[in-house]
Design an enzyme around this catalytic site. Structure first.
Site, mmCIF file in Angstrom:
data_model
loop_
_atom_site.group_PDB
_atom_site.id
_atom_site.type_symbol
_atom_site.label_atom_id
_atom_site.label_comp_id
_atom_site.label_asym_id
_atom_site.label_seq_id
_atom_site.Cartn_x
_atom_site.Cartn_y
_atom_site.Cartn_z
ATOM 1 N N GLU A 212 0.868 -1.172 0.000
ATOM 2 C CA GLU A 212 0.000 0.000 0.000
ATOM 3 C C GLU A 212 0.906 1.223 0.000
ATOM 4 O OE1 GLU A 212 -3.130 0.003 -0.433
ATOM 5 O OE2 GLU A 212 -3.482 -2.148 -0.248
ATOM 6 N N CYS A 246 -2.225 9.438 2.546
ATOM 7 C CA CYS A 246 -1.808 8.813 1.286
ATOM 8 C C CYS A 246 -2.783 9.090 0.156
ATOM 9 C CB CYS A 246 -1.611 7.315 1.474
ATOM 10 S SG CYS A 246 -3.080 6.442 2.070
#
Length: 454
Positions: A212, A246
């Protein structure tokens, strides 16, 4: 913890997994319940740690971290029986008489490496899904978010035996030692640079990985958009956690005819939402503070731009960037928002599609053709139409990146699937045996085979 201790811990967990205790659905439910109780008992400590590390308010800490962890636990409590059950599938006629099924097996000993920007959420969510899937887990939280890591380590140590769930603290040296261990699965959240190192090390033992990562997630505001609403939601999604998200809106492209109005509305929303130098979260450390501050030199500041070195805070800033500067090449991960005009929608989209695929993509529009074009043609991990960031809060959708922004996904049933191997089993009858599959060297057998396989 040195390399030998880490090796011994991995072996201890592998031995425990081999007892098959974690395969019991009742055991998994009990362990998830214990985790929920431990989190509730330590809520105040978690909130205090998130404030110390990132200056998160109580409301932000609960909304963006603790509350989402409770949601993940609740989802697994409701669905673990269904997710764990063997799945019966159709068996083709030529395999008569037989039954086919898929069993969802835990991988075994799992490593979860989590980042500093959402240190509680991004440690606990994959932990919950790995536990629900029946694995043992070693957690490696970031040393940058030291206060939250300390609370996590204490919480886990008080709740679980290390043979089942354990925490390894430390920095780069510990990461390196962990990456080279023979785990059964590695789940890594962090930068693409470290993600590549993780994947390279995992290849030594052919360990499967989920990465991720991140990237420059754009937003487009076209000429049909509700400008006031777009500004409100962009301000929320960009400046949450001081931009250290993010899936934050990294930069905004706005149709040239709407650029002045959008900038005016963003400034208005900063005031309405109370996002100021004093109220905003802090940058995690001096290294990242200096990195983000340097972007202020990459264009014209039209709002904000002040910094507070003592508290590691940077004022929410609107920037008109210069071409070819680092702010438009690197993930910002801070409270600086570049705003750029565009002229033609499809031309812009085709240019963006040639860049490294972002983790998120946001479109603000009332134009059905533009919405359809983005949904059907733009490559990205996940995103929103007329919103920002909130797609990750839906447990019913997968969350993950694409190529440079990640590999694999999780959340809800997708997280359960990530931490399980789908084992296919064909159970054939020993009373009925179709003879046509034997003796295929005989010329006439081809006609029979073609009757079944077509």
């Amino acid at each position: 913890m040195d390399a030998n201790q880490i090796k011994a811990l991995v072996q201890e967990q592998k031995v425990f997994f081999a007892t098959n205790a974690t395969r019991s659905i009742m055991f998994r439910k009990q362990m998830l319940a214990k985790l929920k109780t431990a989190i509730r008992q330590n809520e105040s400590r978690i909130i205090a740690a998130l404030y110390a590390d990132l200056n998160k308010s109580r409301a932000e800490a609960y909304m963006s971290e603790i509350g989402l962890v409770y949601q993940a636990l609740t989802y697994m409590e409701k669905h673990i029986d269904r997710l764990s059950a063997p799945e019966k599938v159709r068996t083709p006629l030529f395999l008569f008489k037989a039954k086919s099924e898929i069993r969802h097996d835990p991988y075994g000993c799992v490593l979860v490496v989590s980042p500093w920007n959402y240190p509680f959420l991004l440690t606990m969510q994959p932990l919950i899904e790995a536990m629900a899937a029946g694995n043992t887990v070693i957690l490696k939280p970031s040393d940058y978010s030291a206060h939250t890591t300390a609370v996590i380590a204490c919480l886990i140590e008080e709740t679980f035996a290390p043979a089942y769930v354990a925490v390894v603290t430390g920095g780069r040296q510990e990461n390196e030692a962990l990456f080279h261990q023979p785990f059964d699965y590695i789940f890594f959240t962090g930068s693409p640079a470290v993600g590549k190192l993780c994947m390279q090390a995992a290849s030594e033992h052919l360990v499967p990985v989920t990465l991720e990562l991140g990237g420059k997630s754009p937003a487009i505001v076209d000429e049909s958009a509700n400008i006031a609403l777009a500004a409100r939601r962009i301000v929320f999604g960009k400046f949450l956690n001081a931009g250290q998200t993010c899936v934050a809106c990294d930069h905004v492209y706005v149709h040239e005819s709407k650029m002045p109005a959008l900038i005016q509305q963003i400034i208005h929303q900063l005031s309405v939402q109370g996002v100021t130098l004093e109220s905003i979260g802090k940058i995690i450390n001096e290294k990242h503070f200096e990195r983000v501050r340097a972007y202020l030199n990459d264009g014209k500041v039209v709002w904000g731009g002040h910094v507070d070195e003592a508290t590691l805070k940077i004022e929410p800033t609107i920037l008109l960037p210069k071409e070819g500067t680092p702010v438009m090449d690197e993930e910002i991960f801070g409270p600086i928002l570049p705003v750029l005009p565009y002229e033609n929608f499809e031309t812009l989209c085709r240019q963006l599609a040639q860049k490294p695929h972002p983790l998120a993509f946001y479109l603000f529009s009332r134009n059905d053709d533009h919405i359809r074009f983005v949904k059907e043609n733009m490559p990205f991990g996940g995103g929103c139409i007329n919103n920002c960031v909130l797609h990750l809060s839906n447990e019913n959708m997968p969350f993950g990146g694409l190529q440079n922004s990640g590999l694999g996904h999780y959340h809800g049933r997708y997280g359960f699937q990530t931490f399980t191997h789908d084992k296919s089993i064909l159970s054939s009858s020993d009373r009925v045996d179709l003879p046509f599959v034997y003796g295929l060297q005989k010329p006439w057998k081809e006609k029979v085979v073609r009757l079944f396989l077509k």
